[in-house]
Design a protein around this motif. Sequence first.
Motif, PDB file in Angstrom:
ATOM      1  N   THR A  41       0.858  -1.183   0.000  1.00  0.00           N
ATOM      2  CA  THR A  41       0.000   0.000   0.000  1.00  0.00           C
ATOM      3  C   THR A  41       0.896   1.236   0.000  1.00  0.00           C
ATOM      4  OG1 THR A  41      -1.778  -1.129   1.181  1.00  0.00           O
ATOM      5  CG2 THR A  41      -1.710   1.272   1.345  1.00  0.00           C
ATOM      6  N   LEU A  42       0.589   2.206  -0.849  1.00  0.00           N
ATOM      7  CA  LEU A  42       1.423   3.398  -0.965  1.00  0.00           C
ATOM      8  C   LEU A  42       0.801   4.565  -0.202  1.00  0.00           C
ATOM      9  CD1 LEU A  42       2.428   3.266  -4.749  1.00  0.00           C
ATOM     10  CD2 LEU A  42       3.531   2.177  -2.785  1.00  0.00           C
ATOM     11  N   ARG A  43       1.651   5.251   0.574  1.00  0.00           N
ATOM     12  CA  ARG A  43       1.219   6.427   1.325  1.00  0.00           C
ATOM     13  C   ARG A  43       2.370   7.435   1.400  1.00  0.00           C
ATOM     14  NH1 ARG A  43      -2.892   4.170   0.738  1.00  0.00           N
ATOM     15  NH2 ARG A  43      -4.557   3.710   2.249  1.00  0.00           N
ATOM     16  N   PHE A  44       2.005   8.705   1.545  1.00  0.00           N
ATOM     17  CA  PHE A  44       3.009   9.718   1.826  1.00  0.00           C
ATOM     18  C   PHE A  44       3.470   9.585   3.277  1.00  0.00           C
ATOM     19  CE2 PHE A  44       1.388  11.875  -1.950  1.00  0.00           C
ATOM     20  CZ  PHE A  44       2.541  12.461  -2.467  1.00  0.00           C
ATOM     21  N   SER A  45       4.740   9.843   3.523  1.00  0.00           N
ATOM     22  CA  SER A  45       5.282   9.792   4.883  1.00  0.00           C
ATOM     23  C   SER A  45       6.395  10.822   5.033  1.00  0.00           C
ATOM     24  CB  SER A  45       5.838   8.399   5.198  1.00  0.00           C
ATOM     25  OG  SER A  45       6.484   8.392   6.454  1.00  0.00           O
ATOM     26  N   ASN A  46       6.336  11.548   6.145  1.00  0.00           N
ATOM     27  CA  ASN A  46       7.411  12.491   6.464  1.00  0.00           C
ATOM     28  C   ASN A  46       8.247  12.017   7.647  1.00  0.00           C
ATOM     29  OD1 ASN A  46       5.870  13.002   8.754  1.00  0.00           O
ATOM     30  ND2 ASN A  46       5.103  14.976   8.028  1.00  0.00           N
TER      31      ASN A  46
ATOM     32  N   SER B  31      -4.998  -1.631 -10.609  1.00  0.00           N
ATOM     33  CA  SER B  31      -6.081  -1.558  -9.616  1.00  0.00           C
ATOM     34  C   SER B  31      -5.579  -1.526  -8.174  1.00  0.00           C
ATOM     35  CB  SER B  31      -7.015  -2.757  -9.794  1.00  0.00           C
ATOM     36  OG  SER B  31      -6.300  -3.977  -9.607  1.00  0.00           O
ATOM     37  N   HIS B  32      -4.275  -1.601  -7.940  1.00  0.00           N
ATOM     38  CA  HIS B  32      -3.805  -1.766  -6.570  1.00  0.00           C
ATOM     39  C   HIS B  32      -3.399  -0.472  -5.878  1.00  0.00           C
ATOM     40  CE1 HIS B  32       0.068  -1.711  -8.726  1.00  0.00           C
ATOM     41  NE2 HIS B  32       0.601  -1.342  -7.582  1.00  0.00           N
ATOM     42  N   ILE B  33      -3.533   0.669  -6.546  1.00  0.00           N
ATOM     43  CA  ILE B  33      -3.124   1.932  -5.932  1.00  0.00           C
ATOM     44  C   ILE B  33      -4.354   2.735  -5.534  1.00  0.00           C
ATOM     45  CG2 ILE B  33      -1.988   4.150  -6.337  1.00  0.00           C
ATOM     46  CD1 ILE B  33       0.055   2.723  -7.997  1.00  0.00           C
ATOM     47  N   ASP B  34      -4.363   3.196  -4.281  1.00  0.00           N
ATOM     48  CA  ASP B  34      -5.439   4.042  -3.770  1.00  0.00           C
ATOM     49  C   ASP B  34      -5.072   5.487  -4.102  1.00  0.00           C
ATOM     50  OD1 ASP B  34      -7.299   5.493  -2.366  1.00  0.00           O
ATOM     51  OD2 ASP B  34      -7.052   4.406  -0.481  1.00  0.00           O
TER      52      ASP B  34
ATOM     53  N   SER C 292      -8.207  12.434  -7.206  1.00  0.00           N
ATOM     54  CA  SER C 292      -9.588  11.965  -7.270  1.00  0.00           C
ATOM     55  C   SER C 292      -9.667  10.609  -7.945  1.00  0.00           C
ATOM     56  CB  SER C 292     -10.461  12.975  -8.025  1.00  0.00           C
ATOM     57  OG  SER C 292      -9.991  13.145  -9.360  1.00  0.00           O
ATOM     58  N   ALA C 293      -8.708  10.339  -8.830  1.00  0.00           N
ATOM     59  CA  ALA C 293      -8.616   9.065  -9.550  1.00  0.00           C
ATOM     60  C   ALA C 293      -7.229   9.004 -10.183  1.00  0.00           C
ATOM     61  CB  ALA C 293      -9.707   8.952 -10.609  1.00  0.00           C
ATOM     62  N   ASP C 294      -6.923   7.898 -10.847  1.00  0.00           N
ATOM     63  CA  ASP C 294      -5.656   7.785 -11.560  1.00  0.00           C
ATOM     64  C   ASP C 294      -5.517   8.981 -12.510  1.00  0.00           C
ATOM     65  OD1 ASP C 294      -3.491   7.116 -13.210  1.00  0.00           O
ATOM     66  OD2 ASP C 294      -4.066   5.013 -13.364  1.00  0.00           O
ATOM     67  N   PRO C 295      -4.450   9.761 -12.406  1.00  0.00           N
ATOM     68  CA  PRO C 295      -4.291  10.923 -13.296  1.00  0.00           C
ATOM     69  C   PRO C 295      -4.274  10.539 -14.764  1.00  0.00           C
ATOM     70  CG  PRO C 295      -2.286  10.492 -12.022  1.00  0.00           C
ATOM     71  CD  PRO C 295      -3.366   9.672 -11.415  1.00  0.00           C
ATOM     72  N   PHE C 296      -3.936   9.307 -15.075  1.00  0.00           N
ATOM     73  CA  PHE C 296      -4.002   8.869 -16.467  1.00  0.00           C
ATOM     74  C   PHE C 296      -5.452   8.804 -16.962  1.00  0.00           C
ATOM     75  CE2 PHE C 296       0.121   6.464 -17.696  1.00  0.00           C
ATOM     76  CZ  PHE C 296       0.854   7.605 -17.406  1.00  0.00           C
ATOM     77  N   ASP C 297      -6.377   8.678 -16.005  1.00  0.00           N
ATOM     78  CA  ASP C 297      -7.793   8.626 -16.354  1.00  0.00           C
ATOM     79  C   ASP C 297      -8.478   9.962 -16.106  1.00  0.00           C
ATOM     80  OD1 ASP C 297      -7.546   5.934 -17.018  1.00  0.00           O
ATOM     81  OD2 ASP C 297      -7.938   5.286 -14.960  1.00  0.00           O
ATOM     82  N   GLY C 298      -7.687  11.011 -15.983  1.00  0.00           N
ATOM     83  CA  GLY C 298      -8.262  12.337 -15.787  1.00  0.00           C
ATOM     84  C   GLY C 298      -8.422  12.735 -14.342  1.00  0.00           C
TER      85      GLY C 298
END
Length: 543
Positions: free
Chosen positions: A364-369, A498-501, A508-514
């Motif tokens: 699972t991918l998340r931002f982390s500082n 399909s595995h990236i939230d 809002s969605a995959d940037p490749f899909d707008g």
Amino acid sequence: MKVKPMTAWRAVLFNATVLTLCLMLIPTLSMAKARGISGYEKNKLVTVNDFIEYAESTECDIHDLFFSMREYEGTQSCLMCHETEGNEMLNTGHFTWAGKTDQVVGLKGQTIGKNNLINNFCVAVPTNEPRCTQCHAGYGYQDKNYDFSNPENVDCLVCHDQSGTYKKDPKKAGLPLASVDLEVVARSITVGVEPTRKACISCHSHAGGGDNVKHGDLSSDMVSTTRQYDVHMGTDGGDMKCTACHAANHDPVTGDVNHGIAGMSLYSINEGEMRQCNDCHGNRDRIHAGSSVEPLFVEGYHDNLACQVCHIPAIARKISTKTEWYWSDAGQDVSPIPTDPVTGRPTYDKKKGTFVWSLNVKPTLRFSNGNWNRPVIGLSDTYDSVPIDLGSPVGDWTDPNAMIYPFKEMIGNQPVDPITKTVLVPHLFGLLGGPNPYWGKYNWTLAIEDGATYTGQDFSGTHAFEPTTMLLSVNHEIAPKEDALGMDTNCGDCHASSHIDWQALGWSADPFDGGERLISMPAEVESKSVEWKPPMLLNVGLK
């Protein structure tokens, strides 16, 4: 004069035999020096200094020499020479299981660690010490009255064993199994040799109650794996020891090691020298220059990706990991015990409930500082929404100090107090934490009462089970470069998958899909950023 053929063959055979015997003897010369001491010499070896001087003059190993003539009597035998090191260990995370941290939100400067953190695996250490501390770097940690100030409680052998035979008893608060020959282990310790991979992984791979249960990227297979499963630890790859990255703390003047070992988060992060990817591999752009992934870094499109995102495409690739754990199902007599058809591992345990095992888990991918949300017993163990967050990194795309990292997501349910809104610590094992361990009486109310009495938690007398979620950092199982995400400029490894939230990453969605950004970036950050565009070569890269 001609030599008879039979005589020649006998000569060859004789020479080969002599050569073989000599080669077999070479590795044992130092041991022979230690054990082949005459009676006269033995009488001269009285003090520790006598042993040290003899070992130096004969070039034999001091530990093999000393413990071939003196019985190993526990840590006090080590402290005869290593008193300073013993005292140093008293202040390390491996021994204290806690330390002051600035990494936990709302609790900066507090003392936090295994001793008071709550998770959704075996829940917590308090009341369950004799079982949990089978992986403690000490002896006898059986309850909250343990003496953390006594260096004789340090277990030197668990890290320094070079024989590969040392093993802790799973139910004896860190004591070794009775079957372990401690003399063999003590003699195996070699001056200047770092702990073996097996010494580290024997404990760390079984966190959470079983092989690869917890983090999912560190299984027993890593003791002797191949580069297919980890390029750093693979015996046909880097064959690196854990200390190559989790380095000990060295005095900058003398170079002496103080036994602090670097971890990745919370209280042990500054205990040693935690090596990062670029410490060995260098600059990202230089590494990828001329490769098929170079276009992915054009215009800084992926500047906020940590190396692990692409180089750990999946975890639990060899040995499965738990991804779900439901305590509410525990206590039932189920026969036969169901097993996972793929992994063959049991999916139910009367003591623990129902599990889900998974192989080839995509992180699972998340931002982390670098900061975390973590519940701590008595400090931050209440909740106001479900699922209850038991561990999540802090950061988002607007944070200049945050990058995207991979994590293992663990979900399940566990006991809570619905009245006081407290995540509860049940007493599970043994009688030292109270008279009613759940694994003995299978009564949740009594087990939770034991836990509340022991920890001081607020328990109304009513319990329920609520869903929980937890993210755990992923840093091992580095795949071969040819298996990294994005190879051959394949954007489809992440985009159009399909595995990236994407919403969790601020889209809002995959940037490749707008997809569009969900929140506005602060002006001072936005001014330093480029406008997002799809990566180059999309038409040939997407598969």
